[in-house]
Write an enzyme that holds these catalytic residues in place. Structure first.
Site, mmCIF file in Angstrom:
data_model
loop_
_atom_site.group_PDB
_atom_site.id
_atom_site.type_symbol
_atom_site.label_atom_id
_atom_site.label_comp_id
_atom_site.label_asym_id
_atom_site.label_seq_id
_atom_site.Cartn_x
_atom_site.Cartn_y
_atom_site.Cartn_z
ATOM 1 N N ARG A 53 -2.762 -0.611 2.027
ATOM 2 C CA ARG A 53 -3.815 0.229 2.573
ATOM 3 C C ARG A 53 -3.264 1.358 3.446
ATOM 4 N NH1 ARG A 53 -3.059 -4.315 0.904
ATOM 5 N NH2 ARG A 53 -2.772 -5.130 2.990
ATOM 6 N N CYS A 87 -8.833 -7.873 7.057
ATOM 7 C CA CYS A 87 -7.808 -6.832 7.124
ATOM 8 C C CYS A 87 -8.443 -5.637 7.809
ATOM 9 C CB CYS A 87 -7.311 -6.458 5.731
ATOM 10 S SG CYS A 87 -6.231 -5.007 5.698
ATOM 11 N N THR A 89 -7.256 -2.568 8.386
ATOM 12 C CA THR A 89 -7.049 -1.288 7.720
ATOM 13 C C THR A 89 -7.963 -1.132 6.514
ATOM 14 O OG1 THR A 89 -4.728 -1.463 8.399
ATOM 15 C CG2 THR A 89 -5.283 0.289 6.878
ATOM 16 N N THR A 131 -2.107 -1.109 12.573
ATOM 17 C CA THR A 131 -1.239 -0.398 11.651
ATOM 18 C C THR A 131 -1.401 1.112 11.840
ATOM 19 O OG1 THR A 131 -2.917 -0.224 9.906
ATOM 20 C CG2 THR A 131 -1.549 -2.223 9.934
ATOM 21 N N LYS A 171 4.670 -10.162 7.534
ATOM 22 C CA LYS A 171 4.374 -10.097 6.111
ATOM 23 C C LYS A 171 5.561 -10.579 5.276
ATOM 24 C CE LYS A 171 0.902 -6.399 6.012
ATOM 25 N NZ LYS A 171 -0.151 -7.124 5.283
ATOM 26 N N CYS A 202 -4.675 -5.964 13.823
ATOM 27 C CA CYS A 202 -4.092 -6.162 12.503
ATOM 28 C C CYS A 202 -3.987 -7.666 12.343
ATOM 29 C CB CYS A 202 -2.713 -5.500 12.395
ATOM 30 S SG CYS A 202 -1.809 -5.955 10.898
#
Length: 247
Positions: A53, A87, A89, A131, A171, A202
């Site tokens: 994203r 999420c 974003t 982010t 991640k 985030c």
């Protein structure tokens, strides 16, 4: 025998996989159910192949919208009552998902800021750890303005060296000691900028935020979304379906 219809939550996840699993665990923990059968029915579409994203928002990668719409339509056809997208974003695309499906998408951004205001009396200035994509969209700034909150971000250098690096590490399945220190350092920076509380904006950040919560009052956006889902859908019930029978 009476058929009992219960509201069902759709989870549009996979962004990333660990954050999605963390959201479901928190949803279960925050549901005031006295038995397995009293928890919310949940259907999950978790496709980790959804394009990044942040890269898309920065013009550095393909749009995630087709993949997100595919997942949202699958959930719609399955009959969910509303959709949670764990999420931050991806919330840049929520309006497109709602238009494509006609299904309500819970507002993670507003829920997180409202939680911050509830938990920090007199809150005027809130720090955001997010982010680069979320920062670019101004999602938190617009939601903060509606609530009368001043939103503050870390400087670009701190974003790159500490926040972005921590998100990538989580991640990537790296050891979490380093990322936890980096997020605490970024939170110190927000405190120096006048933030009275911080939102882990985030869904990877809450996984490495224990030290940061000792620096400032920390609101977990994953928690806020779970609480919003429970508030929207869960109701006490004395009648439960078990293998087609009521009892």
């Amino acid at each position: 025998m009476r058929h009992v219809t219960r509201p069902t939550l759709g989870i549009l996840g996979g962004m990333g996989p660990l954050a999605t699993a963390d959201f479901y665990r928190r949803l279960v923990e925050r549901t005031p159910a006295g038995s397995d059968q009293a928890h919310l029915p949940v259907l999950m579409w978790a496709d980790p192949a959804v394009p990044d994203r942040t890269a898309a928002l920065l013009g550095e990668g393909p749009s995630p919208v087709p993949a997100l719409v595919e997942g949202a339509r699958w959930l719609q056809r399955a009959g969910v009552s509303c959709i949670a997208v764990p999420c931050n974003t991806a919330h840049a695309y929520v309006e497109q998902l709602s238009r494509a499906t006609g299904v309500e998408v819970l507002d993670m951004i507003g829920a997180a800021l409202e939680a911050a205001a509830r938990r920090t009396p007199g809150l005027e200035r809130v720090g955001i750890l997010a982010t680069r994509g979320t920062r670019l969209t101004g999602l938190y700034e617009r939601a903060g303005a509606r609530l009368g909150l001043d939103v503050v971000q870390v400087p670009g250098a701190v974003q790159e060296e500490y926040v972005d690096a921590a998100i990538r590490a989580v991640k990537g399945g790296a050891d979490l000691d380093g990322p936890e220190r980096w997020i605490a350092t970024a939170t110190e920076c927000l405190r120096e900028r006048g933030a009275q509380a911080v939102v882990a904006a985030c869904t990877e950040i809450p996984l490495v935020s224990a030290s940061a919560s000792c620096v400032l009052a920390l609101v977990d956006s994953t928690d806020a979304l779970a609480e919003a889902a429970v508030s929207r859908l869960w109701r006490p019930t004395s009648t439960v379906r078990i293998d087609g029978r009521t009892g």
